[in-house]
Design a protein around this motif. Structure first.
Motif, PDB file in Angstrom:
ATOM      1  N   HIS A 231       0.833  -1.209   0.000  1.00 36.31           N
ATOM      2  CA  HIS A 231       0.000   0.000   0.000  1.00 36.31           C
ATOM      3  C   HIS A 231       0.866   1.258   0.000  1.00 36.31           C
ATOM      4  CE1 HIS A 231      -4.082  -1.480   0.155  1.00 36.31           C
ATOM      5  NE2 HIS A 231      -3.784  -2.329   1.109  1.00 36.31           N
ATOM      6  N   HIS A 232       1.940   1.258   0.775  1.00 34.32           N
ATOM      7  CA  HIS A 232       2.816   2.424   0.813  1.00 34.32           C
ATOM      8  C   HIS A 232       3.434   2.694  -0.562  1.00 34.32           C
ATOM      9  CE1 HIS A 232       3.590   2.204   5.450  1.00 34.32           C
ATOM     10  NE2 HIS A 232       2.399   2.664   5.148  1.00 34.32           N
ATOM     11  N   ALA A 233       3.905   1.649  -1.219  1.00 34.83           N
ATOM     12  CA  ALA A 233       4.515   1.823  -2.544  1.00 34.83           C
ATOM     13  C   ALA A 233       3.488   2.320  -3.559  1.00 34.83           C
ATOM     14  CB  ALA A 233       5.141   0.510  -3.002  1.00 34.83           C
ATOM     15  N   LEU A 234       2.283   1.774  -3.504  1.00 39.08           N
ATOM     16  CA  LEU A 234       1.225   2.243  -4.411  1.00 39.08           C
ATOM     17  C   LEU A 234       0.885   3.699  -4.150  1.00 39.08           C
ATOM     18  CD1 LEU A 234      -1.083  -0.899  -4.424  1.00 39.08           C
ATOM     19  CD2 LEU A 234       0.033   0.085  -6.437  1.00 39.08           C
ATOM     20  N   ASP A 235       0.809   4.079  -2.879  1.00 47.75           N
ATOM     21  CA  ASP A 235       0.536   5.483  -2.549  1.00 47.75           C
ATOM     22  C   ASP A 235       1.614   6.401  -3.108  1.00 47.75           C
ATOM     23  OD1 ASP A 235      -1.750   4.792  -1.161  1.00 47.75           O
ATOM     24  OD2 ASP A 235      -0.814   4.901   0.832  1.00 47.75           O
ATOM     25  N   LYS A 236       2.877   5.980  -2.989  1.00 47.89           N
ATOM     26  CA  LYS A 236       3.978   6.785  -3.509  1.00 47.89           C
ATOM     27  C   LYS A 236       3.869   6.989  -5.015  1.00 47.89           C
ATOM     28  CE  LYS A 236       7.475   5.346  -0.099  1.00 47.89           C
ATOM     29  NZ  LYS A 236       8.759   4.615   0.083  1.00 47.89           N
ATOM     30  N   ALA A 237       3.331   5.974  -5.706  1.00 49.18           N
ATOM     31  CA  ALA A 237       3.195   6.050  -7.164  1.00 49.18           C
ATOM     32  C   ALA A 237       1.899   6.726  -7.592  1.00 49.18           C
ATOM     33  CB  ALA A 237       3.265   4.645  -7.756  1.00 49.18           C
ATOM     34  N   GLY A 238       1.052   7.082  -6.632  1.00 44.65           N
ATOM     35  CA  GLY A 238      -0.233   7.686  -6.964  1.00 44.65           C
ATOM     36  C   GLY A 238      -1.223   6.685  -7.529  1.00 44.65           C
ATOM     37  N   LEU A 239      -1.155   5.448  -7.042  1.00 49.34           N
ATOM     38  CA  LEU A 239      -1.995   4.368  -7.556  1.00 49.34           C
ATOM     39  C   LEU A 239      -2.709   3.669  -6.402  1.00 49.34           C
ATOM     40  CD1 LEU A 239       0.696   2.975 -10.009  1.00 49.34           C
ATOM     41  CD2 LEU A 239      -1.458   4.025 -10.724  1.00 49.34           C
ATOM     42  N   THR A 240      -3.661   2.801  -6.747  1.00 46.14           N
ATOM     43  CA  THR A 240      -4.406   2.038  -5.750  1.00 46.14           C
ATOM     44  C   THR A 240      -4.397   0.566  -6.142  1.00 46.14           C
ATOM     45  OG1 THR A 240      -6.570   2.076  -6.848  1.00 46.14           O
ATOM     46  CG2 THR A 240      -5.957   4.035  -5.551  1.00 46.14           C
ATOM     47  N   PRO A 241      -4.803  -0.319  -5.243  1.00 48.20           N
ATOM     48  CA  PRO A 241      -4.885  -1.743  -5.604  1.00 48.20           C
ATOM     49  C   PRO A 241      -5.771  -2.024  -6.810  1.00 48.20           C
ATOM     50  CG  PRO A 241      -4.952  -1.513  -3.225  1.00 48.20           C
ATOM     51  CD  PRO A 241      -5.027  -0.124  -3.779  1.00 48.20           C
ATOM     52  N   ASP A 242      -6.756  -1.177  -7.063  1.00 47.50           N
ATOM     53  CA  ASP A 242      -7.619  -1.368  -8.237  1.00 47.50           C
ATOM     54  C   ASP A 242      -6.855  -1.219  -9.545  1.00 47.50           C
ATOM     55  OD1 ASP A 242      -9.856  -1.832  -6.671  1.00 47.50           O
ATOM     56  OD2 ASP A 242     -10.506   0.264  -6.707  1.00 47.50           O
ATOM     57  N   ASP A 243      -5.731  -0.502  -9.490  1.00 46.81           N
ATOM     58  CA  ASP A 243      -4.926  -0.289 -10.703  1.00 46.81           C
ATOM     59  C   ASP A 243      -4.002  -1.463 -11.003  1.00 46.81           C
ATOM     60  OD1 ASP A 243      -5.803   2.458 -11.176  1.00 46.81           O
ATOM     61  OD2 ASP A 243      -4.608   2.987  -9.403  1.00 46.81           O
TER      62      ASP A 243
END
Length: 323
Positions: A231-243
């Protein structure tokens, strides 16, 4: 303009010897059903006598270079993630460098146990983004069969040997989540938990030692920490698990993989799973899974991937990349 570290090629190597669960029934009190039900593992590969971690790494490296269509001499750096080096020093990476006939650039190892490949990717990404290297060969390679206590039925059935490698190359991106390449990384460690997963050997004992693990404690930490770092890495990339198109996790235990996917609210249909065929290959497991996932036709250009792993230290982390 943003510089991205883009995957140009991938490959893997597995030793010839395949060890099914049934082989352990003659060594320790266990069964195929017991191993499958607790880990999801059905078989694994063991290196042959005299076959070293550097041998496996070089074979995987050649496969990745061939897939990328890049000559070995075009590589600027080699990073090998391993906890089972041939020797205390020099590094496996320099041995692979010599085996590939590369006489320029630099090479070094990263030791973060099962999280090693994630750490190696993060280091390679930083080297490329900072301009210190244009092409990097990143390898995870292990011969964990040589660290096993063959009287400990809870650990000796879990691990296998193998190697995976990928070629990263600098490329221009727009600086958006739509770019190909590594989009974000997240690394963590907490040395307070050393005693739940370690090898009882080294310079302090003068022996290679054997792997020691408190399985229930490792399991408890794994699901929480793996989901959190993803989740932290996705947040850093501006993305969510849905992506996310594919989670490519460290292949340690099917129940951990399933628990992490559930915690991230990603269906198992979007998780690359190879643990049944390879067992836990430590730092080699993610590049092995990436290579197998591509070969299966699961991973395709443009797909968004999350890789995550946890290992002794404790050390854990994740990488978000677009294939």
């Amino acid at each position: 303009m943003t510089i991205r570290a883009v995957v140009k090629g991938i490959g893997h190597y597995l030793p010839d010897r395949i060890v099914p669960n049934s082989e352990f029934e003659a060594i320790v009190e266990t069964s195929d059903e017991w191993i499958r039900s607790r880990s999801g593992i059905e078989r694994r590969h063991f290196a042959a006598e005299g076959q070293l971690t550097s041998d496996l790494a070089a074979r995987a490296a050649r496969a990745a270079l061939a897939d990328a269509g890049i000559a070995a001499g075009e590589i600027d750096a080699i990073i090998v993630a391993t906890s089972t080096p041939d020797l205390t020093f020099p590094s496996v990476a320099t041995m692979v460098q010599a085996e590939l006939g590369i006489t320029r650039g630099f090479a070094f190892d990263v030791q973060a146990v099962c999280a090693g490949f994630v750490y190696a990717l993060a280091n390679a990404n930083a080297l490329i983004v900072s301009g210190q290297a244009g092409r990097i060969l990143v390898i995870g390679a292990e011969t964990f069969s040589r660290l096993m206590n063959w009287q400990d039925r809870t650990t000796c059935v879990l691990f296998g040997d193998g190697a995976g490698a990928l070629v990263l190359e600098a490329a221009e991106g727009a600086g958006t989540p739509a770019d190909r390449g590594i989009l974000s990384t997240d690394l963590n460690s907490d040395g307070r938990f050393k005693d739940i997963l370690y090898v009882d050997g080294g310079t302090s004992t003068g022996t290679t030692g054997h792997l020691v693990m408190e399985g229930k404690e490792v399991f408890r930490h794994a699901i929480e920490k793996l989901a959190q770092t993803a989740h932290h890495a996705l947040d850093k990339a501006g993305l969510t698990p849905d992506d996310v198109d594919w989670i490519v996790p460290h292949q340690a235990n099917l129940r951990i993989i399933e628990g992490t996917a559930k915690r991230m609210q990603v269906p198992m249909e979007r998780v690359v799973v190879t643990v049944q065929d390879h067992g836990n290959t430590s730092a080699a497991s993610i590049p092995l899974a990436l290579s197998v996932g591509k070969a299966r036709g699961q991973i395709k250009p443009g797909d968004l991937l999350v890789t995550e792993a946890i290992g002794g230290g404790l050390a854990w982390g994740s990488v978000v990349l677009r294939w």
